[in-house]
Design a protein around this motif. Structure first.
Motif, PDB file in Angstrom:
ATOM      1  N   MET A  26      18.251 -31.902  73.723  1.00  0.00           N
ATOM      2  CA  MET A  26      18.655 -33.269  74.052  1.00  0.00           C
ATOM      3  C   MET A  26      19.493 -33.272  75.332  1.00  0.00           C
ATOM      4  SD  MET A  26      19.600 -34.636  70.202  1.00  0.00           S
ATOM      5  CE  MET A  26      19.590 -36.397  70.551  1.00  0.00           C
ATOM      6  N   VAL A  27      19.166 -34.180  76.223  1.00  0.00           N
ATOM      7  CA  VAL A  27      19.929 -34.307  77.471  1.00  0.00           C
ATOM      8  C   VAL A  27      21.198 -35.111  77.201  1.00  0.00           C
ATOM      9  CG1 VAL A  27      17.869 -34.158  78.910  1.00  0.00           C
ATOM     10  CG2 VAL A  27      18.661 -36.405  78.099  1.00  0.00           C
ATOM     11  N   ASP A  28      22.135 -35.027  78.127  1.00  0.00           N
ATOM     12  CA  ASP A  28      23.382 -35.778  77.981  1.00  0.00           C
ATOM     13  C   ASP A  28      23.127 -37.279  78.041  1.00  0.00           C
ATOM     14  OD1 ASP A  28      24.620 -33.356  77.889  1.00  0.00           O
ATOM     15  OD2 ASP A  28      25.757 -33.591  79.753  1.00  0.00           O
ATOM     16  N   GLY A  29      23.923 -38.014  77.280  1.00  0.00           N
ATOM     17  CA  GLY A  29      23.803 -39.465  77.278  1.00  0.00           C
ATOM     18  C   GLY A  29      24.139 -40.025  75.914  1.00  0.00           C
ATOM     19  N   GLU A  30      23.985 -41.320  75.773  1.00  0.00           N
ATOM     20  CA  GLU A  30      24.305 -41.989  74.517  1.00  0.00           C
ATOM     21  C   GLU A  30      23.072 -42.679  73.947  1.00  0.00           C
ATOM     22  OE1 GLU A  30      27.622 -44.587  75.086  1.00  0.00           O
ATOM     23  OE2 GLU A  30      29.067 -42.935  75.189  1.00  0.00           O
ATOM     24  N   ILE A  31      22.966 -42.621  72.623  1.00  0.00           N
ATOM     25  CA  ILE A  31      21.872 -43.285  71.914  1.00  0.00           C
ATOM     26  C   ILE A  31      22.462 -44.435  71.097  1.00  0.00           C
ATOM     27  CG2 ILE A  31      20.011 -43.042  70.237  1.00  0.00           C
ATOM     28  CD1 ILE A  31      20.037 -40.019  70.843  1.00  0.00           C
ATOM     29  N   GLY A  61      13.724 -46.066  75.985  1.00  0.00           N
ATOM     30  CA  GLY A  61      14.631 -45.247  76.777  1.00  0.00           C
ATOM     31  C   GLY A  61      14.130 -43.822  76.874  1.00  0.00           C
ATOM     32  N   MET A  62      15.045 -42.849  76.870  1.00  0.00           N
ATOM     33  CA  MET A  62      14.716 -41.435  76.987  1.00  0.00           C
ATOM     34  C   MET A  62      14.017 -40.952  75.719  1.00  0.00           C
ATOM     35  SD  MET A  62      14.789 -38.743  78.942  1.00  0.00           S
ATOM     36  CE  MET A  62      15.952 -39.188  80.230  1.00  0.00           C
ATOM     37  N   ILE A  63      12.705 -40.844  75.778  1.00  0.00           N
ATOM     38  CA  ILE A  63      11.903 -40.544  74.595  1.00  0.00           C
ATOM     39  C   ILE A  63      12.233 -39.165  74.013  1.00  0.00           C
ATOM     40  CG2 ILE A  63       9.554 -40.220  73.731  1.00  0.00           C
ATOM     41  CD1 ILE A  63      10.359 -43.120  74.314  1.00  0.00           C
ATOM     42  N   SER A  64      12.542 -38.196  74.866  1.00  0.00           N
ATOM     43  CA  SER A  64      12.847 -36.853  74.347  1.00  0.00           C
ATOM     44  C   SER A  64      14.094 -36.878  73.465  1.00  0.00           C
ATOM     45  CB  SER A  64      13.037 -35.868  75.499  1.00  0.00           C
ATOM     46  OG  SER A  64      14.148 -36.232  76.307  1.00  0.00           O
ATOM     47  N   SER A  86      26.482 -48.264  76.946  1.00  0.00           N
ATOM     48  CA  SER A  86      25.546 -47.898  78.028  1.00  0.00           C
ATOM     49  C   SER A  86      24.538 -46.870  77.499  1.00  0.00           C
ATOM     50  CB  SER A  86      26.310 -47.338  79.226  1.00  0.00           C
ATOM     51  OG  SER A  86      27.148 -46.263  78.831  1.00  0.00           O
ATOM     52  N   PRO A  87      23.598 -47.320  76.675  1.00  0.00           N
ATOM     53  CA  PRO A  87      22.654 -46.391  76.057  1.00  0.00           C
ATOM     54  C   PRO A  87      21.639 -45.807  77.031  1.00  0.00           C
ATOM     55  CG  PRO A  87      22.045 -48.648  75.550  1.00  0.00           C
ATOM     56  CD  PRO A  87      23.364 -48.712  76.249  1.00  0.00           C
ATOM     57  N   ARG A  88      21.342 -44.540  76.825  1.00  0.00           N
ATOM     58  CA  ARG A  88      20.250 -43.916  77.558  1.00  0.00           C
ATOM     59  C   ARG A  88      18.967 -44.009  76.732  1.00  0.00           C
ATOM     60  NH1 ARG A  88      20.485 -38.067  80.756  1.00  0.00           N
ATOM     61  NH2 ARG A  88      18.624 -38.472  82.009  1.00  0.00           N
ATOM     62  N   ALA A  89      19.152 -44.217  75.431  1.00  0.00           N
ATOM     63  CA  ALA A  89      18.020 -44.414  74.523  1.00  0.00           C
ATOM     64  C   ALA A  89      18.473 -45.359  73.421  1.00  0.00           C
ATOM     65  CB  ALA A  89      17.553 -43.087  73.946  1.00  0.00           C
ATOM     66  N   ILE A  90      17.518 -46.038  72.801  1.00  0.00           N
ATOM     67  CA  ILE A  90      17.826 -47.037  71.776  1.00  0.00           C
ATOM     68  C   ILE A  90      16.912 -46.850  70.574  1.00  0.00           C
ATOM     69  CG2 ILE A  90      17.745 -49.503  71.213  1.00  0.00           C
ATOM     70  CD1 ILE A  90      18.445 -50.070  74.153  1.00  0.00           C
ATOM     71  N   MET A  91      17.529 -46.866  69.380  1.00  0.00           N
ATOM     72  CA  MET A  91      16.773 -46.959  68.135  1.00  0.00           C
ATOM     73  C   MET A  91      17.375 -48.125  67.358  1.00  0.00           C
ATOM     74  SD  MET A  91      16.204 -44.315  64.927  1.00  0.00           S
ATOM     75  CE  MET A  91      15.047 -43.262  65.793  1.00  0.00           C
ATOM     76  N   LEU A 127      16.165 -36.823  67.935  1.00  0.00           N
ATOM     77  CA  LEU A 127      16.971 -37.563  66.970  1.00  0.00           C
ATOM     78  C   LEU A 127      16.202 -37.739  65.667  1.00  0.00           C
ATOM     79  CD1 LEU A 127      19.493 -39.283  66.253  1.00  0.00           C
ATOM     80  CD2 LEU A 127      18.264 -41.255  67.204  1.00  0.00           C
ATOM     81  N   ASN A 128      14.933 -38.066  65.770  1.00  0.00           N
ATOM     82  CA  ASN A 128      14.113 -38.242  64.564  1.00  0.00           C
ATOM     83  C   ASN A 128      13.995 -36.950  63.770  1.00  0.00           C
ATOM     84  OD1 ASN A 128      13.319 -40.994  64.362  1.00  0.00           O
ATOM     85  ND2 ASN A 128      12.000 -40.745  66.145  1.00  0.00           N
ATOM     86  N   ARG A 129      13.919 -35.827  64.458  1.00  0.00           N
ATOM     87  CA  ARG A 129      13.858 -34.541  63.745  1.00  0.00           C
ATOM     88  C   ARG A 129      15.150 -34.287  62.977  1.00  0.00           C
ATOM     89  NH1 ARG A 129      11.289 -33.167  68.776  1.00  0.00           N
ATOM     90  NH2 ARG A 129       9.061 -32.764  68.444  1.00  0.00           N
TER      91      ARG A 129
END
Length: 252
Positions: free
Chosen positions: A163-168, A232-235, A196-201, A240-242
């Protein structure tokens, strides 16, 4: 397999840590906490987590470490601490016997109330307010569990390493929201909305979130139908799902 150390971190920071939110959301909690002065309980798990919960004015707050506490509960292993949570171990304080009444009465009643919301009777969930509070508490607990699994569980750490740096942003539409912060492959669960999300669920409704938490619906199918929004950042979301798959194992 369940790693006992990872489970101890989840039980302390995730499960007992949710007492903070219980006191904020459930009116019954405030009536249980009758102490006139602040009382803090420290949990010292050998080879595992350490934290202090302070109870004051009908609210409580958890902080890491237990060097300053009124009551100290030492545990010789992660397994022993996990026994406290599942009811098979009765701890003996090493400090603060004068507060034993609070520990046996108020604190026990509060954890019983948390258990009522976290493992509810189906009939209780028919009440709209109870349903909302229970599902919100589950979201917060799952948020912290994700971080602890990513940091401690061997399979979870493998996912965190990718996982890369950032917020989900991890949230329910028009409902409770939390943040999972990733930095240097370490995860931090924050029980506040992500700015400031880099990815959203995001789950489309509180009912949909509840069905997912209870294992009644398939997450992949919900993504396909749009009931779970992922962008957002799919990776980050894939990993996260795993980790989420491991959460169900630990919180079962």
């Amino acid at each position: 397999m369940i790693d006992q150390k990872t489970l101890a971190y989840i039980n302390l920071y995730g499960v007992l840590g949710t007492l903070e939110n219980l006191c904020e959301l459930a009116p019954e909690a405030e009536s249980i906490l009758t102490n006139k002065k602040p009382i803090s309980i420290g949990f010292d798990v050998k080879g595992g987590p350490k934290a202090t919960i302070t109870f004051n004015n009908g609210r409580c707050r958890m902080e890491q470490g237990c060097t300053k506490c009124d009551v100290k509960l030492p545990f010789s292993s992660c397994e022993k601490f996990n026994g406290l949570i599942d009811g098979t171990v009765t701890p003996i304080p090493s400090k603060g016997f004068q507060h034993i009444k609070f520990l046996l009465n108020d604190f026990t009643k509060l954890t019983d109330l948390l258990n009522k919301y976290m493992r509810p009777d189906p009939a209780d969930l028919e009440d709209e307010d109870f349903f909302r509070i229970s599902t919100s508490l589950m979201l917060y607990t799952i948020t912290i569990a994700i971080a602890q699994i990513g940091n401690n569980d061997e399979i979870g750490k493998f996912s965190a390493d990718h996982m890369v740096d950032g917020e989900i942003a991890f949230s329910i539409k028009d409902g409770p929201a939390s943040t999972i912060r990733v930095k240097n492959h370490r995860l931090l669960g924050i029980k506040k909305p992500c700015e400031s999300p880099r990815a959203i669920m995001e789950f489309s409704s509180i009912k949909l979130a509840r069905d997912l938490f209870d294992g009644k619906v398939n997450a992949i199918a919900c993504v396909g139908s749009g009931d779970i929004v992922m962008k957002g950042m799919i990776s980050m979301l894939d990993n996260l799902n795993r980790i989420l798959d491991r959460v169900a194992l630990y919180l079962a």
